[in-house]
Design an enzyme around this catalytic site. Structure first.
Site, PDB file in Angstrom:
ATOM      1  N   GLN A  70      -2.865  -7.508   7.211  1.00 43.58           N
ATOM      2  CA  GLN A  70      -1.834  -8.363   6.636  1.00 43.58           C
ATOM      3  C   GLN A  70      -0.775  -8.637   7.699  1.00 43.58           C
ATOM      4  OE1 GLN A  70       1.351  -6.873   3.943  1.00 43.58           O
ATOM      5  NE2 GLN A  70       0.349  -8.141   2.387  1.00 43.58           N
ATOM      6  N   TYR A  88       9.472 -13.024   1.728  1.00 44.14           N
ATOM      7  CA  TYR A  88       9.525 -12.763   3.154  1.00 44.14           C
ATOM      8  C   TYR A  88       9.777 -14.096   3.850  1.00 44.14           C
ATOM      9  CZ  TYR A  88       7.815  -8.035   2.306  1.00 44.14           C
ATOM     10  OH  TYR A  88       7.703  -6.740   1.877  1.00 44.14           O
ATOM     11  N   ARG A 139      -1.931  -0.074  -6.997  1.00 41.54           N
ATOM     12  CA  ARG A 139      -1.561   1.215  -7.583  1.00 41.54           C
ATOM     13  C   ARG A 139      -2.760   1.980  -8.131  1.00 41.54           C
ATOM     14  NH1 ARG A 139       2.968  -1.238 -11.458  1.00 41.54           N
ATOM     15  NH2 ARG A 139       1.418  -2.902 -11.387  1.00 41.54           N
TER      16      ARG A 139
END
Length: 406
Positions: free
Chosen positions: A107, A177, A354
């Site tokens: 990423q 971002y 998660r």
């Protein structure tokens, strides 16, 4: 409620899947979750072991989280700096994933308004002057020369990933971002060709994408992590994010969109949903900031109830828009039934965060029992372990991890 239009053929999550120039052994991708296992911005054995656990547990491809394209682009402590001198360690990472039977994605991103001077040593940048309401950092406007440099840094980081043996890259165009901040009318107040209409606000992302594609050709799959909406009033919403997807998709340079939600600037729980652990967040801060989190954290982070497949409804809006790329679904996927529903509706790949932190072997487990449910309870205590070593608090990995660069 209408379902996603099925694409050609529906596949099971256990079947191989072609993603651009590469083929995954199955349709499960470990979503990027900041690891905190690179204290010097380098690959460590702890980082390799962390990701290899997902591959050995059955995941088809794992994503090395937030590899900063420059020192000014770090979002949190312990992230990788995607530069040439780190290629030897990155090669060890990809080799380990391949030997374990899976693929590796990197990423790539620049934190922009999410960055802090305490981490990067420089004032954060944004499309326009902006005060981050969570960190209170004052962001200065990025200049045109700096934008040109960022485009080159993305292209260079992509080539570093290719030379390091990665199978895919994920361009982080989400969560407010730097690139995502350009999409947001809340942050982007520019008066030039990068502000105003959604076409203009998508221009920077398109230039980055095309520069990356030109540099790496077909050596890697290109995935874009794209915010569908971010839960902030006056910011990114579906009527414009679908247009951003259309513009980027029409370039033919995108192999898949990983659709996401939420912001790392404000109302962060819109991404995670479920419990808001104010005490956990407060423990990561010091002095007056710890008190501030306790007093105002719930208002800043927000509270949003968890439900299974909570991104699916919004993702349906992208199916008729995206003609060339495939779609990767994220959010509230915790058992085989969720995967099956998403695949039946035309999603090509499943991304989990998660649930895999809790059970790295969840796909192997589901091969044995498709009726079983994942153990993740969405308590979100893992959110704040990023300030040390990201892990599920109900596992032992954090206590046994090593941080020695390899």
């Amino acid at each position: 409620m209408s379902s996603l239009r099925k694409r050609k053929e529906t596949h099971d999550v256990f079947s191989p899947g072609k993603l651009g120039p590469v083929t995954l052994p199955n349709r499960l991708i470990k979503a990027a979750t900041s690891e905190g296992r690179s204290p010097e911005g380098k690959v460590t054995q702890a980082l390799i072991d962390f990701h290899r656990g997902f591959i050995e547990g059955g995941t088809g491809m794992t994503t090395l989280a937030f590899c900063a394209i420059s020192p000014a682009g770090f979002a949190a402590p312990g992230e990788i700096l995607m530069i040439r001198k780190n290629i030897p360690g990155l090669k060890k990472f990809t080799q380990a994933m391949h030997e374990a039977g899976g693929l590796a994605s990197a990423q790539l991103g620049h934190a922009g308004p999410v960055a802090s001077k305490q981490i990067t040593g420089s004032q954060p940048i944004a499309p326009s002057r902006f005060i981050n309401p969570t960190s209170f950092q004052i962001c200065r406007p990025i200049t045109r020369d700096e934008m040109t440099k960022v485009i080159e840094q993305f292209a260079e980081a992509a080539e570093v990933a290719a030379d390091s043996g990665f199978d895919a890259i994920e361009l982080h165009f989400g969560h407010l971002y730097l690139v995502s901040a350009f999409f947001s009318p809340w942050i982007n107040k520019r008066k030039d060709e990068y502000g105003g209409s959604i076409e203009n606000r998508t221009r920077f992302a398109k230039e980055i994408l095309l520069a990356v594609k030109e540099r790496i050709k077909d050596r890697l799959a290109i995935v874009i992590k794209l915010s569908m909406d971010d839960g902030v009033k006056g910011s990114i919403w579906l009527d414009e994010s679908t247009e951003t997807a259309r513009i980027l998709d029409e370039t033919g340079a995108v192999d898949a969109f990983e659709l996401t939600m939420g912001s790392s600037v404000y109302k962060q729980m819109y991404l995670f949903r479920g419990e808001t652990d104010i005490d956990g967040m407060a423990q990561t801060q010091k002095g007056i900031f710890r008190l501030g989190v306790k007093l105002f954290g719930r208002r800043m982070l927000g509270e949003f109830p968890y439900k299974d497949l909570y991104m699916l409804e919004a993702a349906r809006q992208f199916q008729p828009i995206v003609k060339h790329a495939q779609l990767i679904l994220l959010g509230g996927i915790n058992d085989y039934a969720h995967m099956e529903q998403a695949m039946e509706e035309g999603v090509s790949f499943i991304a989990m965060g998660r649930a895999l932190l809790r059970e790295p072997n969840i796909l192997n487990k589901m091969k044995q029992d498709k009726q079983g449910r994942g153990l993740c309870i969405h308590c979100n205590k893992c959110m704040f372990t990023v300030y040390a070593t990201t892990n599920c608090v109900f596992t032992k990995e954090y206590a046994t991890s090593s941080k020695v660069p390899v």
